[in-house]
Design a protein around this motif. Structure first.
Motif, mmCIF file in Angstrom:
data_model
loop_
_atom_site.group_PDB
_atom_site.id
_atom_site.type_symbol
_atom_site.label_atom_id
_atom_site.label_comp_id
_atom_site.label_asym_id
_atom_site.label_seq_id
_atom_site.Cartn_x
_atom_site.Cartn_y
_atom_site.Cartn_z
ATOM 1 N N ARG A 182 0.838 -1.209 0.000
ATOM 2 C CA ARG A 182 0.000 0.000 0.000
ATOM 3 C C ARG A 182 0.876 1.262 0.000
ATOM 4 N NH1 ARG A 182 -5.002 1.476 0.275
ATOM 5 N NH2 ARG A 182 -5.643 3.329 1.420
ATOM 6 N N SER A 234 -13.326 4.659 3.873
ATOM 7 C CA SER A 234 -14.108 3.453 3.615
ATOM 8 C C SER A 234 -15.211 3.329 4.664
ATOM 9 C CB SER A 234 -13.195 2.225 3.689
ATOM 10 O OG SER A 234 -13.971 1.047 3.767
ATOM 11 N N ASP A 259 -9.202 2.150 -3.496
ATOM 12 C CA ASP A 259 -9.808 1.804 -2.208
ATOM 13 C C ASP A 259 -11.270 1.382 -2.271
ATOM 14 O OD1 ASP A 259 -7.418 2.429 -0.870
ATOM 15 O OD2 ASP A 259 -7.943 4.559 -0.862
ATOM 16 N N GLU A 307 -15.942 4.941 -0.896
ATOM 17 C CA GLU A 307 -15.511 5.828 0.180
ATOM 18 C C GLU A 307 -16.633 6.810 0.495
ATOM 19 O OE1 GLU A 307 -10.743 6.318 -0.592
ATOM 20 O OE2 GLU A 307 -12.081 7.733 -1.605
#
Length: 178
Positions: free
Chosen positions: A43, A134, A160, A163
């Motif tokens: 990440r 998230s 991701d 969100e």
């Protein structure tokens, strides 16, 4: 809100490039702090790669993007944080922060967010601060709730997924004096 004292250490292009190459020794020497394995996980590498590309086209972003977060007085690196870039046309900056798993649930995210908000409030060009989180990240949702963020919608992020998007004024309105 938090009793933790933190400071930010710059992650230069050279440091980010070293992190992408798993060269913690060079990244540590360049940043002046003891960066840990968090800085070379998948990440983080995605982030360093993204920020290096950003700096190629937007060199002025260097003063705004990711920094190592150092807890004082011990000098322990507990994560990284910053903004997604300089203020946009409407004066909005978006915060981002990651706390090393070994330091979570100790109030560091609150200290980091407080410091990011303090800097945003001190910058005349910044009018709005955004956070995208998230819906499953209960810890971050609880953290931003302490700072008066309001949900303005949601978005799909390529990296991701879904969100929730929150914003607040960079400088909260002063409360009326009695």
């Amino acid at each position: 809100m938090s009793s933790h004292q933190i400071r930010f250490a710059e992650l230069s292009r050279k440091a980010m490039s070293a992190l992408l190459a798993d060269d913690l020794a060079t990244a540590r020497a360049e940043s002046g702090v003891e960066l840990g394995r968090l800085f070379v996980d998948d990440r983080a590498k995605w982030l360093w790669n993204y920020r290096l590309k950003q700096l190629e086209t937007e060199p002025e972003a260097a003063a705004w993007i990711a920094r190592a977060v150092v807890a004082e007085p011990d000098g322990v690196v507990i994560g990284y944080a910053g903004y997604h870039g300089p203020p946009d046309d409407r004066g909005m900056v978006e915060v981002g922060y990651t706390v090393d798993p070994g330091h979570r649930r100790q109030g560091y995210a609150t200290a980091i967010l407080a410091a990011l908000l303090e800097r945003a409030a001190a910058e005349p060009a910044v009018q709005v601060v955004r956070a995208s989180i998230s819906p499953d990240n209960e810890a971050s949702l609880a953290t931003i709730a302490k700072f008066g963020f309001t949900k303005i919608g949601d978005q799909w992020d390529e990296e991701d997924g879904l969100e929730l998007v929150f914003e607040r004024p960079a400088s909260p309105s002063p409360t009326a004096s009695p």
